[in-house]
Write a protein that holds these residues in place. Structure first.
Motif, PDB file in Angstrom:
ATOM      1  N   PHE A  44       0.846  -1.190   0.000  1.00  0.00           N
ATOM      2  CA  PHE A  44       0.000   0.000   0.000  1.00  0.00           C
ATOM      3  C   PHE A  44       0.885   1.245   0.000  1.00  0.00           C
ATOM      4  N   GLU A 103       2.793   4.323   0.717  1.00  0.00           N
ATOM      5  CA  GLU A 103       3.106   4.806   2.066  1.00  0.00           C
ATOM      6  C   GLU A 103       2.482   6.167   2.360  1.00  0.00           C
ATOM      7  N   SER A 143      -1.241   5.843   2.612  1.00  0.00           N
ATOM      8  CA  SER A 143      -1.628   5.126   3.840  1.00  0.00           C
ATOM      9  C   SER A 143      -1.687   6.069   5.038  1.00  0.00           C
ATOM     10  N   LYS A 144      -0.700   6.964   5.128  1.00  0.00           N
ATOM     11  CA  LYS A 144      -0.694   7.926   6.235  1.00  0.00           C
ATOM     12  C   LYS A 144      -1.914   8.826   6.198  1.00  0.00           C
ATOM     13  N   PHE A 151      -5.315   5.943   6.659  1.00  0.00           N
ATOM     14  CA  PHE A 151      -5.467   5.067   7.832  1.00  0.00           C
ATOM     15  C   PHE A 151      -5.588   5.886   9.128  1.00  0.00           C
ATOM     16  N   THR A 171      -9.876   2.805  11.425  1.00  0.00           N
ATOM     17  CA  THR A 171      -9.944   2.257  10.057  1.00  0.00           C
ATOM     18  C   THR A 171     -10.138   0.744  10.054  1.00  0.00           C
ATOM     19  N   PRO A 173      -9.527   4.151   2.434  1.00  0.00           N
ATOM     20  CA  PRO A 173      -8.928   2.845   2.739  1.00  0.00           C
ATOM     21  C   PRO A 173      -9.476   1.721   1.860  1.00  0.00           C
ATOM     22  N   LEU A 209      -7.502   1.926  -1.245  1.00  0.00           N
ATOM     23  CA  LEU A 209      -6.158   1.402  -1.001  1.00  0.00           C
ATOM     24  C   LEU A 209      -6.154  -0.122  -0.986  1.00  0.00           C
ATOM     25  N   LEU A 224      -5.820  -5.988   3.700  1.00  0.00           N
ATOM     26  CA  LEU A 224      -5.681  -4.653   4.276  1.00  0.00           C
ATOM     27  C   LEU A 224      -5.909  -4.696   5.788  1.00  0.00           C
ATOM     28  N   LEU A 246      -3.359  -3.683   9.123  1.00  0.00           N
ATOM     29  CA  LEU A 246      -3.620  -2.553  10.023  1.00  0.00           C
ATOM     30  C   LEU A 246      -3.262  -2.884  11.477  1.00  0.00           C
TER      31      LEU A 246
END
Length: 502
Positions: A409, A411, A414-415, A418, A422, A465, A468, A498, A502
């Motif tokens: 995913f 980076e 993702s920040k 997420f 999430t 998400p 993603l 995913l 997490l």
């Protein structure tokens, strides 16, 4: 026009055809078709030292790929053949001799060493050496030698060239369709070589003789030939032939607008300057517009606007439309700047015009990962992503997630996507997806969006998400289209991956 229009494209087979040459061929083609005329291809290969094997076939292939094939030329409707100047060399000598007999040309026996001596001598005196009326009687030629001396040199087999006798104290009034009236003082013209010591004509003589014998009515060529116009006018007058109309096209300039476009510019800035790839046995190789993924229609549409405009705001023209709109009187004198971004813009437009089925076949052919994939599925994918593409080569980066699950995913994304909740949200989404039996776009949209609204959750907290999980990045078409395309099982699998991450 009273005469049947006949134009010619006359390249030299010295390597790959430059995009500027394609533009010249295109303007000749458009003019011919506009006036129900004939587009002739003639191969000007008098300079055998520069001849490159395969270059002639490259020229033919390039014209065919661009959809501007010649009507008459080597191996095709040879009404005025042969169309290679090397096969016509015996023809030119008689016309050179005719000019000598009429007093419009003369034999010159000067060696290269002698000419270098005179050139150096003039330069030392602050002058520029020009072989013409200023000094021809001081040099070794049939105007300075006696008839007996000339005959003796000819009988002895001495090397000679035949030069045109440029007149003194005259003003030539020349006409060019694009540039208007041009005045030339003959006192500044040199006595150009018409026939070389190797038994071959120069470009000037062969060009005029062939244009006359092939009944060319309009000579449409690049600006670089403008300095030759005075000589060519004089040659027509010397032979007593009716001359064609001339039109000299503007240069194609570098992207900066300064200087003529070259292969080096393409290499430096990363764009082709040839229509097709060129891989000679020796020498530099080069990629082409075809191999780079450009559509011929885009290249032609772009080239048409390099020096010409229709007088309207319209920019998109198919070939038929270009023929209808083309007018030499709307060709500019000023050089035309080559814009690599603009040709991409044209290619993007023509990408959207292509059928999804056609593009899918090209996409599948270019990627081994797609060999076993149903081409109909690929066509559906293409329909979803081609709006974002400029080339078929862009398709994989835009659509790989339709065929293989993302390995990771993004980076940065993702920040952004997420949050602390999430994992819980995606677990609920997984349950909703697992319970949908009618796995269609509308059903997916209704169920998931309904759940979001009912629970008063921000759409971004769910959709980012979710995207993603499916794509691996925050890109691509509508999320529900992606889920429908990859199917229920694959959607569930990617959501689970995913959630585990997490």
């Amino acid at each position: 026009m009273s005469k049947q229009v006949r134009v010619r494209f006359a390249p030299s087979p010295t390597g790959p055809l430059h995009i500027g040459g394609v533009r010249t061929a295109l303007f000749n083609y458009l003019f011919a078709k506009k006036h129900n005329g004939t587009f002739v291809l003639r191969i000007e290969d008098t300079d055998q030292n520069r001849y490159v094997e395969g270059a002639e076939q490259y020229i033919v292939d390039a014209l065919n790929w661009c959809n501007i094939p010649f009507d008459e030329g080597p191996g095709k409707n040879e009404k005025f053949g042969p169309y290679r100047q090397s096969e016509r060399k015996d023809l030119y000598k008689q016309y050179a001799d005719q000019l000598v007999a009429s007093g419009n040309a003369y034999y010159a026996f000067d060696t290269s060493g002698e000419l270098d001596f005179h050139r150096t001598q003039d330069e030392s005196n602050g002058k520029t050496f020009i072989y013409n009326w200023h000094n021809r009687l001081k040099l070794s030629n049939s105007l300075s030698l006696t008839e007996a001396q000339v005959q003796a040199k000819l009988d002895a087999g001495d090397d000679y060239v035949i030069r045109f006798k440029s007149p003194q104290d005259q003003t030539l009034h020349l006409k060019d369709i694009i540039r208007g009236d041009i005045k030339i003082d003959t006192n500044v013209l040199d006595d150009k070589v018409l026939f070389k010591s190797d038994g071959m004509p120069t470009y000037h003589l062969a060009n005029i003789v062939d244009d006359h014998l092939m009944e060319i009515t309009h000579v449409i060529r690049g600006e670089e030939w403008l300095p030759s116009l005075a000589l060519h006018y004089q040659l027509y007058q010397a032979f007593g032939w009716e001359q064609p109309e001339f039109a000299h096209l503007p240069l194609i300039l570098k992207p900066t607008g300064k200087g003529k476009l070259s292969k080096r510019d393409g290499d430096k800035l990363g764009f082709p300057v040839f229509p097709l790839e060129w891989y000679p046995e020796f020498g530099d190789s080069a990629t082409g517009y075809k191999e780079e993924g450009y559509f011929a229609e885009a290249v032609i549409n772009f080239l048409a606007f390099l020096g010409w405009n229709p007088g309207t705001e319209q920019e998109i023209f198919d070939l038929e439309g270009l023929v209808a709109a083309f007018d030499l009187n709307r060709v500019n004198k000023a050089g035309a700047r080559f814009d690599p971004d603009k040709i991409k813009w044209f290619n993007h437009h023509y990408m959207q015009e292509q059928s999804n089925d056609h593009l899918a076949e090209a996409f599948q052919k270019n990627h081994k990962q797609l060999e076993t994939i149903d081409v109909n599925y690929i066509a559906l994918v293409v329909g979803l992503i081609k709006e974002r593409a400029t080339f078929v080569n862009d398709f994989w980066d835009l659509s790989s997630y339709f065929f293989v699950a993302p390995e990771s995913f993004d980076e940065k994304a993702s920040k952004k996507a997420f949050k602390d909740d999430t994992k819980a949200i995606m677990t609920d989404v997984l349950a909703i997806v697992s319970n949908i039996n009618d796995f269609e776009v509308e059903t997916l949209q209704t169920e998931i969006k309904g759940w979001i609204t009912k629970n008063d959750i921000s759409f971004g907290k769910v959709m980012m998400p979710l995207r993603l999980a499916l794509v691996g990045a925050l890109q691509g078409p509508d999320v529900f289209d992606i889920m429908y395309m990859i199917g229920k099982n694959e959607s569930i699998k990617r959501l689970k991956k995913l959630i585990q991450a997490l």
